[in-house]
Write a protein that holds these residues in place. Structure first.
Motif, mmCIF file in Angstrom:
data_model
loop_
_atom_site.group_PDB
_atom_site.id
_atom_site.type_symbol
_atom_site.label_atom_id
_atom_site.label_comp_id
_atom_site.label_asym_id
_atom_site.label_seq_id
_atom_site.Cartn_x
_atom_site.Cartn_y
_atom_site.Cartn_z
ATOM 1 N N VAL A 149 -24.396 27.661 -39.439
ATOM 2 C CA VAL A 149 -24.270 28.195 -38.134
ATOM 3 C C VAL A 149 -23.030 27.725 -37.464
ATOM 4 C CG1 VAL A 149 -24.904 27.944 -35.599
ATOM 5 C CG2 VAL A 149 -26.783 28.503 -37.467
ATOM 6 N N CYS A 165 -15.565 29.391 -37.776
ATOM 7 C CA CYS A 165 -14.725 30.715 -38.204
ATOM 8 C C CYS A 165 -14.675 31.513 -37.057
ATOM 9 C CB CYS A 165 -15.530 31.227 -39.439
ATOM 10 S SG CYS A 165 -14.501 32.256 -40.349
ATOM 11 N N ALA A 179 -20.502 26.412 -39.401
ATOM 12 C CA ALA A 179 -19.155 26.954 -40.078
ATOM 13 C C ALA A 179 -18.875 28.429 -39.354
ATOM 14 C CB ALA A 179 -19.700 27.047 -41.525
ATOM 15 N N CYS A 180 -20.033 29.023 -39.116
ATOM 16 C CA CYS A 180 -19.918 30.636 -38.894
ATOM 17 C C CYS A 180 -19.189 30.365 -37.227
ATOM 18 C CB CYS A 180 -20.986 31.322 -38.577
ATOM 19 S SG CYS A 180 -21.598 32.121 -39.868
ATOM 20 N N LEU A 181 -19.516 29.757 -36.506
ATOM 21 C CA LEU A 181 -18.897 29.288 -35.043
ATOM 22 C C LEU A 181 -17.597 28.922 -35.138
ATOM 23 C CD1 LEU A 181 -21.952 28.607 -32.960
ATOM 24 C CD2 LEU A 181 -20.821 30.812 -33.211
#
Lengths: 102, 102, 102, 102
Positions: free
Chosen positions: B5, B11, B7-9
């Protein structure tokens, strides 16, 4: 209420279309970077949501997110701008995390 | 899960930042159009959601959406492109619907 | 393409409506918590985007976000569940940050 | 600005987590319906965006969207509520349109 929802969604697609067409008039050099980054931003946002809510579909979204993050990193690595290099690093890290989840 | 979560945010924000900076290199003439359309698209999408779910905050979001739609229409009306004219019309209609709800 | 966009948005609103009505059948005690948290999640997400892209409308969105975060914190503080207490803390912190930006 | 973005995204995930856990306390009968509808709403929203902006990834997102729409229809068809039946119909139509694009 219903007509407001419809007007908002019609405006949403008209604004997306207008932004997309106007972005296409951009400098050729950065066009692919802009489009890929916008796509990658959206998919990462959805992927964070599916993981945070422990969705049954999170593994499949993670697999697609890893693929798009790698493509976005490859595009951004072509450009020397600090924001492109920074983006490429975040994309590579996210691709790794997503690959583990997929 | 939690690191994915995050890493996605991370990115997500890096991609938004990269797209925003790259868009700023666009032709001056269309820059404001692109930025306003992207903002307007997002707020219309949220406004549709709040109305569709009958949120307690839908009136307040509608008020802000009406304001941003009018600003986006004013910007797009300056440009002769068909997609800009189309967008301006959708923005004016959405502003009217949202003003009724606000 | 256009008919696919329309079918997706029609499905989007039908799914939101179905989820909203099904959530209303939930235990009365948690209903307001669920609805406020979903609203707050969406507005925080939009607020992060407007701030990250340095939108002209970020101050206004921050003002509304601060208000909704405080309301969400007040709701979640009523419940002893760990996830509610955790959410209330994140909401209070976000409300403070947004108030500074507003 | 950066700390506001981070606080907003931390609040976003805390609110999603709180809503998700509170929804899990719902009546068993509707739980799967709520979760699947929320997932399907998000993916349809993203799919509409990727199609509207003619993204290189729209075919892949359409394929996944068709799959999730069919799963959501199958779930909602189990329930007699008017909003569930309505949602099932919208999901089947969207699945068909997305399958054409995929």
């Amino acid at each position: 209420m219903k007509s407001c929802v419809e007007a908002c969604l019609a405006c949403y697609t008209a604004c997306l279309d207008c932004a997309t067409e106007s972005i296409k008039m951009s400098d050729e050099a950065m066009l692919n970077c802009i489009q890929t980054c916008l796509d990658c931003a959206e998919l990462c946002n959805l992927c964070a949501r599916f993981c945070a809510t422990d969705s049954d579909y999170s593994a499949k979204i993670c697999a697609m997110c890893a693929e798009l993050c790698d493509a976005c990193a490859a595009e951004c690595e072509k450009h020397d701008h600090e924001h492109c290099q920074e983006c490429a690093r975040a994309c590579r890290e996210c691709a790794e995390e997503c690959a583990v989840m997929a």
